[in-house]
Design an enzyme around this catalytic site. Structure first.
Site, PDB file in Angstrom:
ATOM      1  N   ARG A  84       0.838  -1.208   0.000  1.00  0.00           N
ATOM      2  CA  ARG A  84       0.000   0.000   0.000  1.00  0.00           C
ATOM      3  C   ARG A  84       0.868   1.250   0.000  1.00  0.00           C
ATOM      4  O   ARG A  84       0.558   2.250  -0.634  1.00  0.00           O
ATOM      5  CB  ARG A  84      -0.962  -0.010   1.210  1.00  0.00           C
ATOM      6  CG  ARG A  84      -1.789   1.262   1.297  1.00  0.00           C
ATOM      7  CD  ARG A  84      -3.015   1.223   2.233  1.00  0.00           C
ATOM      8  NE  ARG A  84      -3.021   0.205   3.245  1.00  0.00           N
ATOM      9  CZ  ARG A  84      -2.337   0.257   4.394  1.00  0.00           C
ATOM     10  NH1 ARG A  84      -1.574   1.312   4.669  1.00  0.00           N
ATOM     11  NH2 ARG A  84      -2.407  -0.729   5.256  1.00  0.00           N
ATOM     12  N   TYR A 129     -18.773  15.710 -14.981  1.00  0.00           N
ATOM     13  CA  TYR A 129     -19.067  14.280 -14.950  1.00  0.00           C
ATOM     14  C   TYR A 129     -20.137  13.978 -13.894  1.00  0.00           C
ATOM     15  O   TYR A 129     -20.025  14.422 -12.747  1.00  0.00           O
ATOM     16  CB  TYR A 129     -17.760  13.529 -14.650  1.00  0.00           C
ATOM     17  CG  TYR A 129     -17.933  12.049 -14.498  1.00  0.00           C
ATOM     18  CD1 TYR A 129     -18.403  11.284 -15.562  1.00  0.00           C
ATOM     19  CD2 TYR A 129     -17.632  11.412 -13.308  1.00  0.00           C
ATOM     20  CE1 TYR A 129     -18.577   9.921 -15.425  1.00  0.00           C
ATOM     21  CE2 TYR A 129     -17.797  10.049 -13.163  1.00  0.00           C
ATOM     22  CZ  TYR A 129     -18.272   9.310 -14.219  1.00  0.00           C
ATOM     23  OH  TYR A 129     -18.444   7.962 -14.082  1.00  0.00           O
ATOM     24  N   ASP A 174      -9.825  18.558 -13.522  1.00  0.00           N
ATOM     25  CA  ASP A 174      -9.991  17.191 -14.020  1.00  0.00           C
ATOM     26  C   ASP A 174      -9.580  17.220 -15.495  1.00  0.00           C
ATOM     27  O   ASP A 174     -10.280  17.789 -16.331  1.00  0.00           O
ATOM     28  CB  ASP A 174     -11.460  16.761 -13.841  1.00  0.00           C
ATOM     29  CG  ASP A 174     -11.715  15.325 -14.286  1.00  0.00           C
ATOM     30  OD1 ASP A 174     -10.997  14.843 -15.181  1.00  0.00           O
ATOM     31  OD2 ASP A 174     -12.653  14.705 -13.754  1.00  0.00           O
ATOM     32  N   LYS A 183      -9.819   6.351 -18.977  1.00  0.00           N
ATOM     33  CA  LYS A 183     -10.190   6.895 -20.275  1.00  0.00           C
ATOM     34  C   LYS A 183      -8.957   6.971 -21.182  1.00  0.00           C
ATOM     35  O   LYS A 183      -8.385   5.949 -21.495  1.00  0.00           O
ATOM     36  CB  LYS A 183     -10.887   8.246 -20.067  1.00  0.00           C
ATOM     37  CG  LYS A 183     -11.899   8.264 -18.916  1.00  0.00           C
ATOM     38  CD  LYS A 183     -13.103   7.370 -19.143  1.00  0.00           C
ATOM     39  CE  LYS A 183     -13.979   7.178 -17.911  1.00  0.00           C
ATOM     40  NZ  LYS A 183     -14.479   8.370 -17.265  1.00  0.00           N
TER      41      LYS A 183
HETATM   42  C1  LIG Z   1     -15.001   8.666 -15.933  1.00  0.00           C
HETATM   43  C2  LIG Z   1     -14.705   9.988 -15.343  1.00  0.00           C
HETATM   44  C3  LIG Z   1     -14.462  10.133 -13.980  1.00  0.00           C
HETATM   45  C4  LIG Z   1     -14.552   8.966 -13.023  1.00  0.00           C
HETATM   46  O1  LIG Z   1     -13.504   8.071 -13.244  1.00  0.00           O
HETATM   47  P1  LIG Z   1     -13.581   6.478 -12.993  1.00  0.00           P
HETATM   48  O2  LIG Z   1     -12.253   6.031 -13.478  1.00  0.00           O
HETATM   49  O3  LIG Z   1     -14.731   5.965 -13.781  1.00  0.00           O
HETATM   50  O4  LIG Z   1     -13.778   6.287 -11.536  1.00  0.00           O
HETATM   51  C5  LIG Z   1     -14.130  11.388 -13.514  1.00  0.00           C
HETATM   52  N1  LIG Z   1     -14.054  12.450 -14.333  1.00  0.00           N
HETATM   53  C6  LIG Z   1     -14.295  12.346 -15.661  1.00  0.00           C
HETATM   54  C7  LIG Z   1     -14.193  13.553 -16.521  1.00  0.00           C
HETATM   55  C8  LIG Z   1     -14.623  11.120 -16.201  1.00  0.00           C
HETATM   56  O5  LIG Z   1     -14.881  11.021 -17.511  1.00  0.00           O
END
Ligand SMILES: *Cc1c(COP(=O)(O)O)cnc(C)c1O
Length: 373
Positions: free
Chosen positions: A49, A101, A173, A198
């Protein structure tokens, strides 16, 4: 070597890390525990961890790519966002962009109820409006740019200028643009988060998140918090993410080239009301004139997959109303323009002529049906 280009950094992740074997590919360390040679004497690794050699190599590359000094690889994008919010407590106030999101919105709403961290939502179009949302207890501004799914670009540097005046952290983000197209830390943002599920992973086969910072106090804070909470990325997923990252800039080029062609096709299509494409990246949103064609259109597509994610090599089409943004109350959603006639495309890296052909035939099919009925 200093100042290597991003594609060079990416291609070389993990190479020359194992002097014992000379492995070109970063070895995958599954070991949960590491032997100590004596009391207080370790190799730098104790327990999975706290630190893992495969994850460390990944984090080093991510920090470099985002122009940060500390990167943390987490078990998902949501756990990365959750890690960031460890920084705040009851009574703090956060300004967030409104169009974001759905999962982040859901998490913020729950934080508000449970921890009394307050949120105000900003439309994102006028930086001057931020001052009306400012409170004495405001601690940070949370941005997605481009916004999701309305694809509005926010001038990070202008938000940073406002934030610095009021001693606020700026959190971005960066999932949609990736460090290939946008490096928020270089524009003065304090914290970058990603859903590495993504584009960074890029192959629709991995759940992961990232937090990157420059500042050492924030770096130490997140290091301690991550070890305390334990939402670290597992070794195998760290290795998969390294593997995906190696082609990130190549993929982004192809995503963008394809997206430009598809946006061109959608602009001016008689069944399309409006296209939202900021001119870069691989994400396109568009409004159709008649909501009724959405279901037949999705059914007519043969190559595009109707699925809820983005950033992978396969082209996906998403209906935010029932998928990514279903947890935002309908009235609220519609009030800021996320109406039920919106579709979002994550353009993959296929040959663009095949993608265009698929869209063309699907629109033609629904167009003909529309005429019959
Ligand atoms: C998918 C997404 C998230 C969340 O991420 P996960 O990997 O699904 O937990 C957060 N912000 C954006 C812009 C996303 O597209």
């Amino acid at each position: 070597m200093e100042n290597l280009k991003k594609q060079t950094i990416l291609a070389q992740i993990g190479n020359k890390k194992c002097s014992q074997t000379g492995a070109v590919n970063m070895p995958l360390y599954f070991s949960t525990a590491y032997r100590h040679h004596d009391i207080g004497v370790s190799t730098g690794y104790d327990y999975i961890r706290t630190g893992n050699p495969t994850r460390d190599v990944l984090e080093e590359a991510l920090a470099l790519l985002e122009g940060g000094r500390y990167a943390f690889a987490t078990s998902s994008g949501m756990s990365a966002i959750q890690l960031v919010f460890e920084r705040f407590q009851t009574g703090d106030h956060i300004i967030s962009v409104q169009d974001l999101y759905g999962g982040s919105f859901r998490y913020f709403r729950q934080l508000e109820e449970r921890t009394k961290i307050q949120f105000s939502y900003w439309q994102g179009n006028h930086v001057a409006d931020l001052k009306y949302l400012l409170k004495p207890n405001t601690k940070a501004i949370f941005l997605e740019t481009p916004t999701n799914p309305l694809m509005m670009e926010i001038q990070i540097n202008e938000v940073v200028e406002f934030a610095k005046k009021h001693h606020l952290l700026v959190i971005v983000d960066n999932t949609f643009y990736t460090p290939i197209l946008q490096q928020p830390l270089d524009m003065g943002a304090d914290i970058v988060v990603h859903s590495a599920t993504k584009y960074l992973g890029g192959h629709n086969d991995l759940l992961a998140g990232v937090v990157v910072v420059k500042d050492s106090e924030l770096g130490d804070f997140f290091q301690e918090a991550l070890n305390r909470i334990g939402c670290v990325l597992a070794p195998f997923d760290s290795w998969l993410l390294i593997r995906g990252l190696k082609t990130l800039s190549l993929r982004m080029k192809q995503h963008q080239e394809n997206a430009i062609a598809i946006a061109d096709f959608l602009f001016g299509h008689p069944l399309v009301e409006e296209v939202r494409y900021p001119g870069r990246g691989g994400m396109i949103s568009f409004f159709v004139k008649d909501e009724e064609i959405i279901s037949p259109l999705l059914k007519s597509l043969k190559l595009f997959t109707f699925a809820e994610s983005l950033g992978g090599v396969e082209s996906l089409i998403t209906y935010p109303t029932t998928q990514t943004h279903a947890d935002i109350p309908p009235d609220l959603r519609r009030s800021y323009g996320l109406t039920d006639n919106l579709l979002r495309i994550s353009v993959g890296v296929e040959d663009k002529s095949d993608l265009l052909f698929d869209l063309e035939q699907a629109f033609e099919a629904v167009g003909q049906n529309a005429k019959i009925h």
